[in-house]
Scaffold this motif. Structure first.
Motif, PDB file in Angstrom:
ATOM      1  N   GLY A   1      -8.291   9.214  -1.486  1.00 46.24           N
ATOM      2  CA  GLY A   1      -7.849  10.586  -1.279  1.00 46.24           C
ATOM      3  C   GLY A   1      -8.358  11.133   0.038  1.00 46.24           C
ATOM      4  O   GLY A   1      -9.260  10.548   0.660  1.00 46.24           O
ATOM      5  N   PHE A   2      -7.790  12.257   0.474  1.00 49.66           N
ATOM      6  CA  PHE A   2      -8.166  12.913   1.724  1.00 49.66           C
ATOM      7  C   PHE A   2      -8.063  11.948   2.916  1.00 49.66           C
ATOM      8  O   PHE A   2      -8.923  11.924   3.796  1.00 49.66           O
ATOM      9  N   VAL A   3      -6.991  11.139   2.914  1.00 51.49           N
ATOM     10  CA  VAL A   3      -6.788  10.180   4.008  1.00 51.49           C
ATOM     11  C   VAL A   3      -6.167  10.936   5.176  1.00 51.49           C
ATOM     12  O   VAL A   3      -4.942  11.042   5.298  1.00 51.49           O
ATOM     13  N   ARG A   4      -7.007  11.473   6.019  1.00 53.06           N
ATOM     14  CA  ARG A   4      -6.532  12.262   7.157  1.00 53.06           C
ATOM     15  C   ARG A   4      -7.696  12.517   8.108  1.00 53.06           C
ATOM     16  O   ARG A   4      -8.857  12.485   7.722  1.00 53.06           O
TER      17      ARG A   4
ATOM     18  N   PRO B   1      -0.896  -1.930  -5.969  1.00 55.96           N
ATOM     19  CA  PRO B   1      -2.342  -1.999  -6.209  1.00 55.96           C
ATOM     20  C   PRO B   1      -3.187  -0.992  -5.437  1.00 55.96           C
ATOM     21  O   PRO B   1      -4.336  -0.754  -5.788  1.00 55.96           O
ATOM     22  N   VAL B   2      -2.637  -0.397  -4.359  1.00 54.55           N
ATOM     23  CA  VAL B   2      -3.401   0.541  -3.539  1.00 54.55           C
ATOM     24  C   VAL B   2      -2.590   1.815  -3.345  1.00 54.55           C
ATOM     25  O   VAL B   2      -1.460   1.774  -2.835  1.00 54.55           O
ATOM     26  N   LEU B   3      -3.155   2.931  -3.770  1.00 54.72           N
ATOM     27  CA  LEU B   3      -2.518   4.239  -3.604  1.00 54.72           C
ATOM     28  C   LEU B   3      -3.426   5.121  -2.763  1.00 54.72           C
ATOM     29  O   LEU B   3      -4.583   5.345  -3.114  1.00 54.72           O
ATOM     30  N   ALA B   4      -2.896   5.610  -1.667  1.00 56.23           N
ATOM     31  CA  ALA B   4      -3.636   6.512  -0.787  1.00 56.23           C
ATOM     32  C   ALA B   4      -2.891   7.837  -0.720  1.00 56.23           C
ATOM     33  O   ALA B   4      -1.659   7.868  -0.686  1.00 56.23           O
ATOM     34  N   ALA B   5      -3.649   8.928  -0.712  1.00 57.44           N
ATOM     35  CA  ALA B   5      -3.050  10.255  -0.673  1.00 57.44           C
ATOM     36  C   ALA B   5      -3.691  11.082   0.432  1.00 57.44           C
ATOM     37  O   ALA B   5      -4.897  10.977   0.679  1.00 57.44           O
ATOM     38  N   VAL B   6      -2.897  11.899   1.081  1.00 57.20           N
ATOM     39  CA  VAL B   6      -3.411  12.783   2.107  1.00 57.20           C
ATOM     40  C   VAL B   6      -4.277  13.867   1.476  1.00 57.20           C
ATOM     41  O   VAL B   6      -5.241  14.342   2.076  1.00 57.20           O
TER      42      VAL B   6
ATOM     43  N   VAL C   1       0.871  -1.178   0.000  1.00 58.04           N
ATOM     44  CA  VAL C   1       0.000   0.000   0.000  1.00 58.04           C
ATOM     45  C   VAL C   1       0.905   1.225   0.000  1.00 58.04           C
ATOM     46  O   VAL C   1       1.829   1.317   0.813  1.00 58.04           O
ATOM     47  N   LEU C   2       0.661   2.143  -0.904  1.00 58.16           N
ATOM     48  CA  LEU C   2       1.466   3.357  -1.012  1.00 58.16           C
ATOM     49  C   LEU C   2       0.704   4.536  -0.446  1.00 58.16           C
ATOM     50  O   LEU C   2      -0.465   4.747  -0.795  1.00 58.16           O
ATOM     51  N   LEU C   3       1.354   5.311   0.421  1.00 56.14           N
ATOM     52  CA  LEU C   3       0.781   6.553   0.931  1.00 56.14           C
ATOM     53  C   LEU C   3       1.678   7.708   0.529  1.00 56.14           C
ATOM     54  O   LEU C   3       2.891   7.671   0.775  1.00 56.14           O
ATOM     55  N   VAL C   4       1.104   8.739  -0.095  1.00 53.12           N
ATOM     56  CA  VAL C   4       1.855   9.943  -0.466  1.00 53.12           C
ATOM     57  C   VAL C   4       1.305  11.110   0.335  1.00 53.12           C
ATOM     58  O   VAL C   4       0.117  11.179   0.628  1.00 53.12           O
TER      59      VAL C   4
END
Length: 298
Positions: free
Chosen positions: A270-273, A245-250, A224-227
């Motif tokens: 998106g908006f993972v916060r 396979p999984v991209l999460a962004a703040v 899982v990638l978090l940027v």
């Protein structure tokens, strides 16, 4: 968990500032993230007929330069796997001493098939070049990026909520400067695998992917990638090339990022916060254990 991050002394600079609060002014020392150019050169061709040329110049935070170069070569389609890269070194034949650690040379294997037109363009056209989104997405497919898994990995919502805090806790440079982007790889259970920081969002991701490439971890089908910032088309493209396979962004994704992720079969959040997030496509990878068990019985 990943090993402690080595921070070279050039990763940050100290400056004297005047802090103003109301009517009061005080002098203090502040820490800034360093930003310097990195020239990436590439050597290719059979033994005895090697050619060298400059591939790209990017502004970056010094540190993990070899990983940055390796990740750039992979995500821009210059190489396809670890075997096509012999190694990366700081270029010894630079004119000025102060440029010695700002120029790297990546040596490709003699057997590597080199696309000269691609080298001349430095990297293939993307949405930032004014080409239509459909053409940009097709270009990524043409680069032979890995097919993403259609079974998992599954990420529990509680794990997704925890990722930004775990990323921030591991950002050594951000704690010093407050001015860096980060890209971090986690296991589906939330274990931190790799984290890199840079003033550039794309550079941070290239460093992470380059580290994974050099450690022969690709494709990253169970990661899982978090940027730390927004999710752009270029970040989705780079993640797809690495098999993530999984991209999460703040922050927020762009419309082309969503279209690309949907096309590649990538889960994009998106908006993972602050205890919330949006899932823009392929939400089946993110649900609770109860939901997963229920789905398996249907």
């Amino acid at each position: 968990m990943s090993a402690p991050v080595f921070l070279p002394p050039t990763s940050y600079d100290y400056v004297t500032v005047h802090k103003v609060q109301g009517q009061n002014t005080t002098e203090a020392t502040d820490v800034l993230a360093a930003e310097e150019p990195l020239e990436i050169r590439v050597g290719y061709g059979p033994s005895g007929q090697r050619e060298h040329r400059t591939l790209s110049i990017t502004m970056r935070t010094p540190g993990h330069d070899f990983e940055l170069a390796a990740g750039f070569l992979l995500t821009e389609g210059i190489i396809r796997n670890r075997q096509e890269l012999q190694g990366v070194i700081y270029c010894p034949d630079v004119e000025k001493e102060e440029e010695r650690e700002n120029v790297v040379r990546a040596e490709l294997a003699p057997s590597a098939a080199v696309d000269l037109p691609r080298l001349e363009r430095h990297f293939y056209t993307s949405s930032s070049c004014g080409v239509c989104g459909k053409t940009s997405i097709e270009a990524v497919h043409a680069a032979a990026c890995p097919v993403l898994p259609t079974q998992g990995p599954y990420v529990h919502p509680a794990v997704l909520h925890q990722l930004p805090e775990r990323q921030r806790a591991a950002q050594a440079l951000f704690e010093q400067t407050g001015g860096l982007h980060a890209a971090a790889l986690f296991s589906p259970a939330g274990e931190l695998l790799l984290l890199r920081e840079d003033v550039g969002r794309h550079n941070a991701l290239d460093k992470v992917i380059g580290a994974a490439l050099l450690q022969e971890m690709l494709p990253l089908h169970n990661a899982v990638l978090l940027v730390s910032g927004r999710a752009s088309f270029e970040l989705v493209q780079k993640a797809a090339v690495a098999g993530i396979p999984v991209l999460a962004a703040v922050g927020a994704p762009s419309s082309l990022a969503v279209a690309a992720a949907k096309n590649f079969g990538m889960t994009l959040c998106g908006f993972v916060r602050q205890g919330r997030y949006n899932v823009y496509c392929h939400e089946w990878r993110i649900f609770s254990e109860a939901e997963k068990s229920d789905a398996a019985t249907k």
